[in-house]
Design a protein around this motif. Structure first.
Motif, PDB file in Angstrom:
ATOM      1  N   LEU A  24       0.813  -1.217   0.000  1.00  6.15           N
ATOM      2  CA  LEU A  24       0.000   0.000   0.000  1.00  6.15           C
ATOM      3  C   LEU A  24       0.850   1.271   0.000  1.00  6.15           C
ATOM      4  O   LEU A  24       0.398   2.312  -0.465  1.00  6.15           O
ATOM      5  N   GLY A  25       2.067   1.200   0.527  1.00  4.36           N
ATOM      6  CA  GLY A  25       2.960   2.346   0.458  1.00  4.36           C
ATOM      7  C   GLY A  25       3.043   3.215   1.697  1.00  4.36           C
ATOM      8  O   GLY A  25       3.639   4.292   1.665  1.00  4.36           O
ATOM      9  N   PHE A  26       2.474   2.769   2.809  1.00  5.23           N
ATOM     10  CA  PHE A  26       2.630   3.510   4.056  1.00  5.23           C
ATOM     11  C   PHE A  26       4.068   3.352   4.560  1.00  5.23           C
ATOM     12  O   PHE A  26       4.810   2.506   4.080  1.00  5.23           O
ATOM     13  N   VAL A  27       4.445   4.158   5.545  1.00  9.48           N
ATOM     14  CA  VAL A  27       5.767   4.040   6.157  1.00  9.48           C
ATOM     15  C   VAL A  27       5.611   3.654   7.626  1.00  9.48           C
ATOM     16  O   VAL A  27       4.662   4.071   8.286  1.00  9.48           O
ATOM     17  N   LYS A  28       6.552   2.828   8.099  1.00  9.52           N
ATOM     18  CA  LYS A  28       6.515   2.426   9.512  1.00  9.52           C
ATOM     19  C   LYS A  28       6.845   3.636  10.373  1.00  9.52           C
ATOM     20  O   LYS A  28       7.820   4.335  10.135  1.00  9.52           O
ATOM     21  N   LYS A  29       6.038   3.848  11.415  1.00  6.35           N
ATOM     22  CA  LYS A  29       6.249   4.977  12.318  1.00  6.35           C
ATOM     23  C   LYS A  29       6.812   4.492  13.658  1.00  6.35           C
ATOM     24  O   LYS A  29       7.826   4.969  14.103  1.00  6.35           O
ATOM     25  N   HIS A  30       6.120   3.560  14.294  1.00 10.51           N
ATOM     26  CA  HIS A  30       6.569   3.016  15.578  1.00 10.51           C
ATOM     27  C   HIS A  30       6.541   1.493  15.533  1.00 10.51           C
ATOM     28  O   HIS A  30       5.652   0.899  14.929  1.00 10.51           O
ATOM     29  N   ASP A  31       7.502   0.893  16.207  1.00  8.72           N
ATOM     30  CA  ASP A  31       7.553  -0.567  16.339  1.00  8.72           C
ATOM     31  C   ASP A  31       8.152  -0.850  17.713  1.00  8.72           C
ATOM     32  O   ASP A  31       9.370  -0.928  17.868  1.00  8.72           O
ATOM     33  N   LEU A  41       2.680  -1.198  16.852  1.00 12.33           N
ATOM     34  CA  LEU A  41       3.156  -1.105  15.488  1.00 12.33           C
ATOM     35  C   LEU A  41       2.258  -0.161  14.707  1.00 12.33           C
ATOM     36  O   LEU A  41       1.080  -0.454  14.495  1.00 12.33           O
ATOM     37  N   THR A  42       2.804   0.982  14.316  1.00  7.60           N
ATOM     38  CA  THR A  42       1.995   1.950  13.583  1.00  7.60           C
ATOM     39  C   THR A  42       2.638   2.288  12.244  1.00  7.60           C
ATOM     40  O   THR A  42       3.856   2.200  12.073  1.00  7.60           O
ATOM     41  N   VAL A  43       1.783   2.679  11.311  1.00  4.08           N
ATOM     42  CA  VAL A  43       2.212   3.164  10.016  1.00  4.08           C
ATOM     43  C   VAL A  43       1.546   4.513   9.777  1.00  4.08           C
ATOM     44  O   VAL A  43       0.550   4.853  10.413  1.00  4.08           O
ATOM     45  N   ALA A  44       2.111   5.266   8.832  1.00  3.29           N
ATOM     46  CA  ALA A  44       1.563   6.573   8.481  1.00  3.29           C
ATOM     47  C   ALA A  44       1.748   6.795   6.987  1.00  3.29           C
ATOM     48  O   ALA A  44       2.513   6.091   6.329  1.00  3.29           O
ATOM     49  N   SER A  45       1.075   7.793   6.489  1.00  2.72           N
ATOM     50  CA  SER A  45       1.213   8.154   5.081  1.00  2.72           C
ATOM     51  C   SER A  45       2.597   8.747   4.842  1.00  2.72           C
ATOM     52  O   SER A  45       3.060   9.573   5.629  1.00  2.72           O
ATOM     53  N   PRO A  46       3.257   8.378   3.744  1.00  3.62           N
ATOM     54  CA  PRO A  46       4.547   8.996   3.448  1.00  3.62           C
ATOM     55  C   PRO A  46       4.392  10.488   3.146  1.00  3.62           C
ATOM     56  O   PRO A  46       5.344  11.249   3.276  1.00  3.62           O
ATOM     57  N   ASP A  47       3.196  10.905   2.749  1.00  6.70           N
ATOM     58  CA  ASP A  47       2.935  12.319   2.478  1.00  6.70           C
ATOM     59  C   ASP A  47       2.725  13.127   3.752  1.00  6.70           C
ATOM     60  O   ASP A  47       2.787  14.352   3.719  1.00  6.70           O
ATOM     61  N   ALA A  48       2.440  12.435   4.869  1.00  5.62           N
ATOM     62  CA  ALA A  48       2.216  13.119   6.155  1.00  5.62           C
ATOM     63  C   ALA A  48       2.733  12.227   7.283  1.00  5.62           C
ATOM     64  O   ALA A  48       1.960  11.753   8.117  1.00  5.62           O
TER      65      ALA A  48
END
Length: 130
Positions: A24-31, A41-48
């Protein structure tokens, strides 16, 4: 008030992380390890990347399975993600082997499609309303 974090229950966090980042293209934020195999485990938009986070939460609570099974059986997505162009994203994701339960469908000012996230959920992608 604003939404900072929302969660989605997943069958396997490692599989979910792979799908949500590499497909999907999200980025890992926390692990963050939580003991045992569970992780924060969180992901976020690479745009934000500093924006709203999606928690890939283990689906081990007994209420999760019947809830998700009912949603999937009825074709109801658990979450919706905004994309610039549903048709282009549908084409990109199908080329990566993603299974859709609803092909792109125009409904007035919005176009939607529904995909299987491989982790027990249906996810809707939609164009943003202007």
């Amino acid at each position: 008030m604003k939404i900072h974090l929302t969660s989605i229950f997943v069958d396997d966090q490692a599989t979910a992380l792979d799908f949500y980042t590499n497909v999907l293209g999200f980025v890992k934020k926390h692990d963050v390890p939580l003991g045992g195999e569970a992780r924060w485990l969180t992901v976020a938009s690479p745009d934000a990347p500093g924006g709203t986070e999606l928690l890939l939460e283990p689906a081990d609570h007994p209420a999760v399975k019947p809830y998700r099974d009912a949603l999937v059986e009825d074709g109801i997505p658990l979450a919706q993600f905004a994309v610039e162009d549903v048709q282009a994203e549908y084409k990109r994701l199908t080329s990566l082997g993603v299974r859709f339960t609803q092909e792109p469908l125009a409904a007035g000012p919005v176009t939607t499609a529904i995909l299987d996230d491989t982790c027990g959920n249906l996810i809707q992608i939609a164009t943003q309303l202007q």
